[in-house]
Design an enzyme around this catalytic site. Sequence first.
Site: not given
Length: 279
Positions: A15, A62, A66, A87, A102, A127, A130
């Site tokens: 992270s 994360t 989530k 998040n 996000d 895509g 999520g």
Amino acid sequence: MGKLYGVIGHPIGHSMSPAMHNDQFSQLGFDCYYQAFDVEPAQLEKAIEGMRALGIAGFNVTIPHKVDIMKYLDEVNEEAKKIGAVNTVVNDNGRLIGYNTDGKGLVLSLQRLTGTEIQPKSVLIIGAGGAARAIFVTLANIGVARVDIANRTIQKAKQLISVTNTAESHAISMKEAEASLERYDIIINTTSVGMSPNIDDIPLELTNLKRGTILSDIIYNPIETKWLRMGASLGAITQGGVGMLVGQGALAFELWTGEKPDFMRMEEVVINRLGGSKC
């Protein structure tokens, strides 16, 4: 003792959030500290109880927590509910409230890149996972003119579009997207195609790309994907995943503290940690 913030995930050693946030706390003179916590899925409920008991002022969430964390919170804001994931958590006098920064983080980074609002734009999302859901819901909520989704499984794209009816949207195949790239002002890759170690893969052919299109890739390892380099050679304006990473972190920081952090400094911290440069 100052306030404690953190991030939970599994694994969590990679992270960038501790470096970003601790640098900002230091820069602003806040008596705060940000810590990463490795929480296995089976221990999530106990971990949240621990966060409450310790009085942690706020934390990020994360992979893989989530979605599951939502049932352990006191409140989840409406956008996060629609996205179906959290998040960022704020401790409001003992009540844990969930948000999702996000999608807004990506929008913030795009607006910084272009210097303009993106509502009039036509957007293609590659895509339907999520990350795509968070970005799609945010774009729809702010009133972007058109947001199409290209996915290998069109039914999954249709399911994603069905979560909101506030944007003109179409689910299309990857081949259809490649054939009609000229209709889009912004193209966003939300897949992992091109991520290290598979750095030679690309999510979508760019033959029909128009000059000046904004190409955004949420991958930040590598900092610049092969797909973005191809786009730049065709006249696109490109943005790697560091933008979204920093954007979501900056918005979380503001939710916790009420202060706007230094976006550029956060970006520099992440890029330095990744061993890259802005060039």
